[in-house]
Motif scaffolding. Structure first.
Motif, PDB file in Angstrom:
ATOM      1  N   HIS A 121       0.852  -1.198   0.000  1.00 30.49           N
ATOM      2  CA  HIS A 121       0.000   0.000   0.000  1.00 30.49           C
ATOM      3  C   HIS A 121       0.885   1.244   0.000  1.00 30.49           C
ATOM      4  N   ILE A 122       0.456   2.258  -0.702  1.00 29.77           N
ATOM      5  CA  ILE A 122       1.243   3.499  -0.806  1.00 29.77           C
ATOM      6  C   ILE A 122       1.492   4.137   0.568  1.00 29.77           C
ATOM      7  N   LYS A 123       0.580   3.927   1.511  1.00 29.20           N
ATOM      8  CA  LYS A 123       0.745   4.507   2.854  1.00 29.20           C
ATOM      9  C   LYS A 123       1.427   3.546   3.817  1.00 29.20           C
ATOM     10  N   ASN A 124       1.859   2.389   3.330  1.00 30.98           N
ATOM     11  CA  ASN A 124       2.518   1.420   4.222  1.00 30.98           C
ATOM     12  C   ASN A 124       3.893   1.943   4.657  1.00 30.98           C
ATOM     13  N   GLY A 125       4.274   1.564   5.847  1.00 27.08           N
ATOM     14  CA  GLY A 125       5.591   1.921   6.362  1.00 27.08           C
ATOM     15  C   GLY A 125       5.630   1.685   7.852  1.00 27.08           C
ATOM     16  N   PRO A 395      14.290   2.956   4.084  1.00 28.21           N
ATOM     17  CA  PRO A 395      13.414   4.099   4.361  1.00 28.21           C
ATOM     18  C   PRO A 395      12.272   3.681   5.292  1.00 28.21           C
ATOM     19  N   GLY A 396      11.798   4.626   6.083  1.00 27.77           N
ATOM     20  CA  GLY A 396      10.749   4.318   7.050  1.00 27.77           C
ATOM     21  C   GLY A 396       9.380   4.119   6.425  1.00 27.77           C
ATOM     22  N   ALA A 419      22.816   0.663  -1.914  1.00 28.67           N
ATOM     23  CA  ALA A 419      21.518   0.285  -2.485  1.00 28.67           C
ATOM     24  C   ALA A 419      20.435   0.644  -1.486  1.00 28.67           C
ATOM     25  N   LEU A 420      19.247   0.873  -2.003  1.00 28.25           N
ATOM     26  CA  LEU A 420      18.116   1.234  -1.153  1.00 28.25           C
ATOM     27  C   LEU A 420      17.182   0.038  -1.037  1.00 28.25           C
ATOM     28  N   ARG A 421      16.753  -0.254   0.192  1.00 31.29           N
ATOM     29  CA  ARG A 421      15.805  -1.353   0.378  1.00 31.29           C
ATOM     30  C   ARG A 421      14.388  -0.797   0.476  1.00 31.29           C
ATOM     31  N   GLN A 422      13.426  -1.675   0.703  1.00 30.63           N
ATOM     32  CA  GLN A 422      12.025  -1.237   0.788  1.00 30.63           C
ATOM     33  C   GLN A 422      11.632  -1.044   2.257  1.00 30.63           C
ATOM     34  N   PRO A 423      10.615  -0.212   2.519  1.00 30.91           N
ATOM     35  CA  PRO A 423      10.310   0.199   3.895  1.00 30.91           C
ATOM     36  C   PRO A 423       9.924  -0.941   4.847  1.00 30.91           C
ATOM     37  N   GLY A 424      10.239  -0.737   6.129  1.00 25.38           N
ATOM     38  CA  GLY A 424       9.888  -1.689   7.179  1.00 25.38           C
ATOM     39  C   GLY A 424      10.800  -1.498   8.383  1.00 25.38           C
ATOM     40  N   CYS A 425      10.526  -2.229   9.439  1.00 19.02           N
ATOM     41  CA  CYS A 425      11.347  -2.131  10.656  1.00 19.02           C
ATOM     42  C   CYS A 425      12.711  -2.795  10.462  1.00 19.02           C
TER      43      CYS A 425
END
Lengths: 482, 195
Positions: A121-125, A395-396, A419-425
């Motif tokens: 979801h676009i608002k996920n994080g 990224p958060g 490299a950039l990863r995808q959002p998450g804890c």
């Protein structure tokens, strides 16, 4: 619920402070539904944040009692703790994690939760990042989540704190919680932070002075010039770490910086409602003469870039300092102290500057916002990642990710070998595959250096984004000012 | 919730300070969607080797120590709010945790799972460790009604504090949610005042 016109009651509620009320008193008193005789307060909760790890048993509890969620639109749900940070468009590989995420979705659906932001979801994080950036977090609110870093939201002048799953169930069922009133503490930082010293350093410095349990039983208000000068994101970093000294939470009186941040965000009040609310928010400050149970004052100029050397966030020191000697620790604590240094592979009296490290983690609810990526990117610009370092830049939220690309930070990072990863804890608690191997050293912008926190046997050195950037480039613990 | 009255038991000593909830139950065990089975992974990284075999030097694996009272160094339960820590302690069979102080969230979580956190003075705590060190069969008695903890090896007692409401909940086996659900009218009345 739309509590847009609550300002009348909440601004005129008499404080418990006598001659003057603290910011904490004002917000707390405005949310008291009832008081149990000789017992806790029944506190009304304005906003509840919910994630996949600490909520399934709460929904089970509702099911067992045949209850509905009382106010579904006051709960915001996002999956963050147990999510991968690569290939999020693919099915989650670990079947147990996948089941937890599926259960989260099933609960959201079954209980008709309108604010549900699953993976993709676009608002996920990360829950404490998406709350503020979407305008869910507002001054004067009471905010809870089954996560101890809920204290982050205190940066807006809110009473925000972490709760257990039984309490998550209570909030879902009644929008209330029973809490004993904590003691109050004010920590004032006079003066200005030096060059190369970040909000994270200020927080780690404070925790090293108070120790990991030093603020237990208290709710802390942060004040003083150094706090006032901070951006909202820096204030969030400071409030986020309140729990690391045991505080129930930490908060900062809202000011123009706060209002400018909140204004225009999707779930923030608009138009006339904004005028009313912001007028109320301006009353949210500690009155002159209000009494705290404890007051502490620090000088911001004394703070240098910080790192931790042990296995709790209170075991921190200036980056150029030496690990404290054993005889500086009180006797009852010596076994724990030695155990901690053994785990880290360090010796009392040792300096850590120049020591080789293996991993760098930029991210988490502590330092996973756009300003953290700006600081990191600005330092590594034109330099190269050290070959011996594995760097995880997480990224958060997707909103932060998008901004990283739009601002050109992505290109700077890529050019420097990151490299950039995808959002998450992610590696903050290493529930997913982002685990630091046993014995390896990680300079991490997260919030906990507990044994095994970043993976079984992993050795965590907590630091701010600037120290992390310097370590990523040199492969060693490096003073970013040099 | 199970009722709590009095308890006399041998103890499991853990003289470590600042035991955080990541040690009590590491994050990788938080993937379950129910409350069962966490006791098997209580203190997992201190308790088991990488291959899953028990670490001989950890107290839970010692044939000498057992009982339903865990005694730990100060600031027990710091860190993460995970209630899984309380489920792991309860699941293992502990009914009481004794320390010279507890982290706030853990304390609430324990009480919500009928695990009684008993705060004692640092001197009393040290004495318990000494008694257990001298004789692994030494016992403690916890009397919730009287709010006393007694070291039966020395005969010394201390009063412990507990919120009267929470005490009643434990004695009667009631939880906060029962109270809150009975106050729905007050909640709706409150909401009207802020709308």
């Amino acid at each position: 619920m739309n509590n847009s016109e609550n300002f009348d009651k909440r601004s005129t509620t008499p404080s418990s402070g006598g001659q003057g009320a603290t910011l904490f008193d004002k917000i707390w008193d405005a949310h008291v539904v009832s008081s149990v005789e000789n017992g806790p307060t029944q506190l009304y909760i304005d906003r509840h944040f919910c994630h996949e790890v600490t909520s399934p048993q709460a929904f089970n509890g509702l099911r067992a009692r045949g209850l509905k969620v009382f106010r579904p639109d006051q709960t915001t749900m996002t999956a963050d703790h147990n999510t991968p940070t690569i290939d999020q468009d693919q099915p989650v590989k670990d079947p147990v994690s996948r089941n937890q995420l599926d259960t989260f979705a099933k609960n959201a659906n079954e209980f008709n939760m309108p604010l549900f932001y699953p993976l993709g979801h676009i608002k996920n994080g990360v829950v404490h990042i998406i709350g503020p950036e979407n305008g869910f977090t507002q001054p004067g609110m009471t905010i809870v989540c089954g996560d101890s870093h809920t204290s982050t939201h205190g940066a807006f002048g809110a009473i925000a704190f972490g709760i257990g799953t039984s309490e998550v169930e209570m909030v879902l069922a009644t929008q209330c919680i029973l809490q004993s009133r904590p003691k109050t503490m004010r920590i004032t930082f006079n003066g200005k932070l030096g060059k190369g010293v970040t909000a994270k350093d200020l927080a780690l410095y404070m925790i090293s002075k108070l120790t990991t349990g030093g603020a237990t039983g208290y709710f802390v208000e942060y004040a003083g010039e150094a706090i006032r000068n901070m951006s909202m994101e820096e204030r969030m970093t400071v409030c986020n770490l309140s729990i690391e000294m045991g505080a129930r939470g930490g908060l900062i009186a809202p000011d123009q910086t706060t209002f400018d941040y909140v204004n225009g965000r999707e779930f923030a009040p608009k138009g006339e409602e904004w005028d009313k609310k912001s007028a109320y928010w301006k009353t949210l400050k500690t009155d002159e003469g209000a009494k705290f149970d404890l007051e502490l004052v620090f000088d911001a100029a004394d703070i240098q870039p910080m790192i931790t050397y042990g296995t709790n966030p209170g075991m921190g020191m200036g980056i150029t300092d030496s690990i404290p000697a054993l005889d500086s620790v009180d006797e009852a604590g010596r076994i724990s102290y030695q155990k901690s240094l053994e785990y880290m592979g360090f010796k009392a009296g040792e300096k850590l500057e120049g020591k080789a490290i293996d991993y760098v983690f930029l991210g988490s609810c502590t330092n996973g916002r756009i300003e953290d990526f700006r600081v990191f990117a600005n330092y590594v610009k034109g330099k190269k990642k050290a070959d011996n370092v594995t760097a995880w830049l997480v990224p958060g939220s997707w909103m932060v990710e998008k901004q990283i690309r739009e601002e050109g930070l992505y290109d700077i990072l890529t050019e420097a070998g990151f490299a950039l990863r995808q959002p998450g804890c992610s590696a903050c608690l290493a529930m997913n595959d982002d685990k630091v191997p046993a014995g390896k050293y990680a300079v991490s912008t997260s919030n906990r250096n507990f044994e095994g926190r970043q993976g079984p046997g992993a050795r965590t050195i907590l630091a701010g984004p600037l120290v992390a950037a310097a370590a990523a480039v040199t492969g060693r613990i490096t003073d970013p000012r040099s | 919730m199970e009722k709590f009255l009095t308890l006399t038991s041998t103890v499991v000593p853990l003289p470590i300070e600042n035991v955080d909830t990541d040690q009590i139950i590491p994050a990788r065990f938080l993937k379950a969607t129910d409350k069962n089975g966490f006791g098997d992974n209580l203190f997992a990284d201190w308790r088991y080797n990488k291959d899953g075999s028990p670490k001989a030097d950890f107290v839970l694996n010692s044939p000498e120590f057992s009982g339903s009272i865990l005694v730990a160094g100060k600031n027990f339960g710091s860190g993460s709010s995970r209630e899984h820590a309380a489920w792991a302690i309860a699941g293992y069979g502990f009914k009481v945790v004794v320390s010279s102080f507890f982290a706030d969230i853990f304390q609430n979580n324990a009480l919500n799972n009928a695990v009684l956190p008993v705060v004692v003075s640092s001197e009393f705590l040290a004495e318990i460790f000494t008694s257990v060190n001298n004789d692994a069969k030494s016992t403690l008695t916890i009397n919730l009604e009287e709010q006393t903890i007694t070291n039966n090896s020395t005969g010394n007692s201390e009063k412990f504090a507990i919120n009267p409401y929470k005490k009643e909940c434990l004695l009667k086996g009631l939880g906060d949610i029962d109270y809150l659900l009975s106050k729905k009218d007050l909640i709706e009345a409150y909401e009207k005042t802020i709308k």
